[in-house]
Design a protein around this motif. Structure first.
Motif, short mmCIF file in Angstrom:
data_model
loop_
_atom_site.label_atom_id
_atom_site.label_comp_id
_atom_site.label_asym_id
_atom_site.label_seq_id
_atom_site.Cartn_x
_atom_site.Cartn_y
_atom_site.Cartn_z
N ALA A 207 38.64 1.31 -1.11
CA ALA A 207 37.34 1.60 -0.49
C ALA A 207 36.23 0.75 -1.10
CB ALA A 207 37.01 3.09 -0.65
N LEU A 208 36.25 0.59 -2.43
CA LEU A 208 35.20 -0.19 -3.10
C LEU A 208 35.31 -1.67 -2.77
CD1 LEU A 208 35.16 1.57 -6.59
CD2 LEU A 208 33.42 1.70 -4.80
N THR A 209 36.55 -2.17 -2.66
CA THR A 209 36.74 -3.57 -2.27
C THR A 209 36.23 -3.80 -0.85
OG1 THR A 209 38.67 -3.78 -3.71
CG2 THR A 209 38.42 -5.42 -1.97
N ALA B 23 32.91 -6.20 0.05
CA ALA B 23 33.01 -7.34 0.96
C ALA B 23 31.98 -7.27 2.08
CB ALA B 23 34.41 -7.41 1.55
N ARG B 24 31.40 -6.11 2.30
CA ARG B 24 30.47 -5.92 3.42
C ARG B 24 29.03 -5.71 2.98
NH1 ARG B 24 35.39 -5.06 4.61
NH2 ARG B 24 36.19 -5.30 6.73
N GLN B 25 28.75 -5.92 1.69
CA GLN B 25 27.38 -5.80 1.23
C GLN B 25 26.57 -7.04 1.62
OE1 GLN B 25 26.23 -2.83 -0.35
NE2 GLN B 25 28.26 -2.34 0.46
N PRO B 26 25.35 -6.85 2.11
CA PRO B 26 24.51 -8.01 2.43
C PRO B 26 24.27 -8.86 1.18
CG PRO B 26 23.57 -5.97 3.30
CD PRO B 26 24.71 -5.57 2.41
N ASN C 219 25.35 8.76 -5.80
CA ASN C 219 25.65 8.36 -7.18
C ASN C 219 26.98 7.62 -7.26
OD1 ASN C 219 27.21 9.54 -9.91
ND2 ASN C 219 25.19 8.67 -10.28
N TRP C 220 27.99 8.12 -6.55
CA TRP C 220 29.28 7.43 -6.53
C TRP C 220 29.13 6.03 -5.94
CZ3 TRP C 220 31.85 5.49 -2.23
CH2 TRP C 220 33.12 4.94 -2.49
N TYR C 221 28.40 5.94 -4.85
CA TYR C 221 28.22 4.65 -4.17
C TYR C 221 27.59 3.62 -5.12
CZ TYR C 221 26.93 1.34 -0.48
OH TYR C 221 26.81 0.21 0.29
N GLY C 222 26.51 4.00 -5.78
CA GLY C 222 25.84 3.05 -6.65
C GLY C 222 26.57 2.82 -7.97
N ASP C 223 27.02 3.90 -8.58
CA ASP C 223 27.63 3.80 -9.91
C ASP C 223 29.00 3.13 -9.86
OD1 ASP C 223 27.65 4.48 -12.76
OD2 ASP C 223 29.26 5.86 -12.23
N SER C 224 29.76 3.34 -8.81
CA SER C 224 31.10 2.76 -8.72
C SER C 224 31.08 1.36 -8.12
CB SER C 224 32.00 3.67 -7.87
OG SER C 224 32.12 4.95 -8.45
N LEU C 225 30.14 1.10 -7.22
CA LEU C 225 30.15 -0.16 -6.49
C LEU C 225 29.47 -1.29 -7.25
CD1 LEU C 225 31.06 -1.49 -3.86
CD2 LEU C 225 28.92 -0.73 -2.79
N ASP C 226 28.59 -0.97 -8.20
CA ASP C 226 27.87 -2.06 -8.89
C ASP C 226 28.84 -3.00 -9.62
OD1 ASP C 226 28.54 -0.24 -10.87
OD2 ASP C 226 26.50 -0.02 -11.65
N GLY C 227 29.78 -2.43 -10.37
CA GLY C 227 30.77 -3.25 -11.06
C GLY C 227 31.74 -3.90 -10.10
N SER C 228 32.15 -3.18 -9.05
CA SER C 228 33.09 -3.72 -8.07
C SER C 228 32.48 -4.93 -7.35
CB SER C 228 33.47 -2.64 -7.05
OG SER C 228 34.15 -1.57 -7.67
N LEU C 229 31.19 -4.85 -7.04
CA LEU C 229 30.52 -5.96 -6.38
C LEU C 229 30.47 -7.19 -7.28
CD1 LEU C 229 28.96 -6.90 -3.85
CD2 LEU C 229 26.85 -6.14 -4.99
N ALA C 230 30.19 -6.96 -8.57
CA ALA C 230 30.15 -8.08 -9.52
C ALA C 230 31.53 -8.73 -9.64
CB ALA C 230 29.68 -7.58 -10.89
#
Length: 234
Positions: A21-23, A27-30, A73-84
């Motif tokens: 889900a995070l991947t 991949a779809r973040q602006p 909180n899950w969206y921001g806290d989990s996705l920040d590292g995944s996006l990097a």
């Protein structure tokens, strides 16, 4: 610094599904969305959780704000590292510092919010917060000393705890008998009033402290083998 190469130990129940889900989300973040923005989103979600608990004293349906806060909180806290990691823009030292600092801020919002609500005593909420900080400190030490970054215990990690918390909140919303539950505990001749989440809170505190104590004992044995007493010349 050892933390750069620390191995993430994450084998929670939802880990496989969450990674996919995070991947997919990363991949779809602006392009204008960066990891630091998502970190702020995670903090905002934690503030929503705390606010929902405090406001539920006036109307129980404010707890829906807390549920929404767990999702944010899950969206921001989990996705920040995944996006990097997806964009190959990791900053190991900065990210490590920011992640652990923000985690404490997020948990402070949550536990103070619960403790200031009519559902749990503040002292019990702070006991859980202290237990969480103890585990966090142990994880941070291990990340530096043996390059292990343990994120799960007994197949449960942050995401699983969020799911459990949301389920418990919905039970409180839909079961009036549970949220109206009150009792007293006699301790050393003193009557201590307990609310709906106080007994579960005590159980959570005990579980976290058992996890912490067992982890410390196990880690101490490991470090003793890695760093034995020097041999005497006599």
């Amino acid at each position: 610094m050892p933390v750069k190469n620390a191995v993430r130990i994450q084998n929670s129940l939802l880990n496989g599904m969450e990674k996919k889900a995070l991947t997919w989300l990363a991949a779809r973040q602006p392009g204008w969305v960066v990891s630091d923005m998502l970190t702020v989103v995670g903090i905002f979600g934690a503030a929503m959780i705390g606010a929902g608990f405090i406001l539920c004293c006036h109307n129980i349906h404010w707890l829906w704000l807390s549920i929404a806060g767990f999702i944010v909180n899950w969206y921001g806290d989990s996705l920040d590292g995944s996006l990097a990691r997806y964009r190959n823009t990791q900053r190991p030292i900065y990210g490590y510092y920011l992640d652990h600092t923000v985690d404490v801020i997020n948990e402070a919002f949550m536990f103070f919010g619960v403790g200031l609500s009519c559902l749990m005593r503040l002292d019990i909420a702070l006991m859980i917060f202290i237990a969480y900080l103890c585990i966090t400190l142990n994880v941070s030490i291990n990340a530096h000393l043996k390059s292990e970054f343990k994120l799960t215990y007994g197949k449960l990690g942050p995401t699983e705890f969020r799911v459990i918390a949301c389920i418990l909140i919905m039970v409180i919303i839909f079961v009036p008998a549970l949220r109206d539950f009150h009792t007293t505990l006699s301790l050393f001749g003193q009557e201590i009033p307990l609310g709906p989440l106080d007994i579960p809170g005590i159980v959570i505190f005990i579980v976290l402290m058992v996890i912490y104590i067992c982890s410390v004992i196990s880690d101490a044995k490991d470090y003793s083998l890695r760093d034995p007493l020097p041999k005497s010349d006599n």
